[in-house]
Design an enzyme around this catalytic site. Structure first.
Site, short mmCIF file in Angstrom:
data_model
loop_
_atom_site.label_atom_id
_atom_site.label_comp_id
_atom_site.label_asym_id
_atom_site.label_seq_id
_atom_site.Cartn_x
_atom_site.Cartn_y
_atom_site.Cartn_z
N TYR A 20 4.55 0.72 -6.91
CA TYR A 20 3.25 0.23 -7.66
C TYR A 20 2.65 -0.77 -6.83
O TYR A 20 1.42 -0.71 -6.33
CB TYR A 20 3.31 -0.15 -9.03
CG TYR A 20 2.04 -0.68 -9.86
CD1 TYR A 20 1.40 0.37 -10.46
CD2 TYR A 20 1.60 -1.90 -9.88
CE1 TYR A 20 0.13 0.14 -11.01
CE2 TYR A 20 0.53 -2.40 -10.46
CZ TYR A 20 -0.30 -1.23 -11.09
OH TYR A 20 -1.48 -1.54 -11.82
N HIS A 24 -0.78 -0.81 -4.34
CA HIS A 24 -2.10 -1.43 -4.33
C HIS A 24 -2.44 -2.32 -3.28
O HIS A 24 -3.41 -2.55 -2.74
CB HIS A 24 -1.78 -2.45 -5.75
CG HIS A 24 -2.35 -1.60 -6.92
ND1 HIS A 24 -1.40 -0.74 -7.52
CD2 HIS A 24 -3.17 -1.45 -7.69
CE1 HIS A 24 -2.01 -0.38 -8.78
NE2 HIS A 24 -3.31 -0.65 -8.70
N TRP A 78 -7.33 8.62 -7.49
CA TRP A 78 -6.60 7.35 -7.57
C TRP A 78 -5.53 7.61 -8.98
O TRP A 78 -4.23 7.23 -9.07
CB TRP A 78 -7.32 5.97 -7.79
CG TRP A 78 -6.55 4.98 -7.75
CD1 TRP A 78 -6.06 4.11 -8.86
CD2 TRP A 78 -5.60 4.14 -6.83
NE1 TRP A 78 -5.49 3.11 -8.70
CE2 TRP A 78 -4.90 3.32 -7.48
CE3 TRP A 78 -5.41 4.43 -5.60
CZ2 TRP A 78 -4.17 2.17 -6.45
CZ3 TRP A 78 -4.59 3.68 -4.70
CH2 TRP A 78 -4.09 2.38 -5.13
#
Length: 107
Positions: A20, A24, A78
């Site tokens: 994760y 990002h 996304w």
């Protein structure tokens, strides 16, 4: 119209914290542009490591169009990309729980 702040909670799945964060850290330039274009000028996500709950804060410019983001193809891509890592709705939008403000200090 003045600036607006929105806060909400999301939920990660176990075992995906590093991925994760990596995704990002490598945020797509076209997604960053879409966020800026919608009037987001500050966006932070924090994590409670004990529960894997994510806490997000968006700062929005006056006249923002953030509610239009779900209609953008880059946003949909996304969400599809992130769906394996977090709790999502049937359309892969991250499940989110709005959090009302209970205190604000502006020194």
């Amino acid at each position: 119209m003045s600036e607006e702040i929105r806060a909400f909670k999301m939920q990660l799945k176990p075992g995906v914290v590093a991925e994760y964060k990596k995704r990002h850290d490598e945020l797509w330039p076209d997604l960053a542009e879409a966020l800026r274009g919608a009037g987001i000028f500050d966006y932070s996500i924090f994590m409670d490591e004990s529960t894997l709950s994510l806490f997000a804060v968006l700062k929005l410019k006056a006249g923002h169009s953030v509610d239009q983001l779900p209609s953008l193809p880059v946003m949909r891509r996304w969400w599809d990309y992130m769906a394996p890592l977090m709790e999502v709705e049937p359309d892969n939008k991250p499940r989110q729980w709005d959090l009302p403000s209970v205190f604000h200090f502006a020194g």
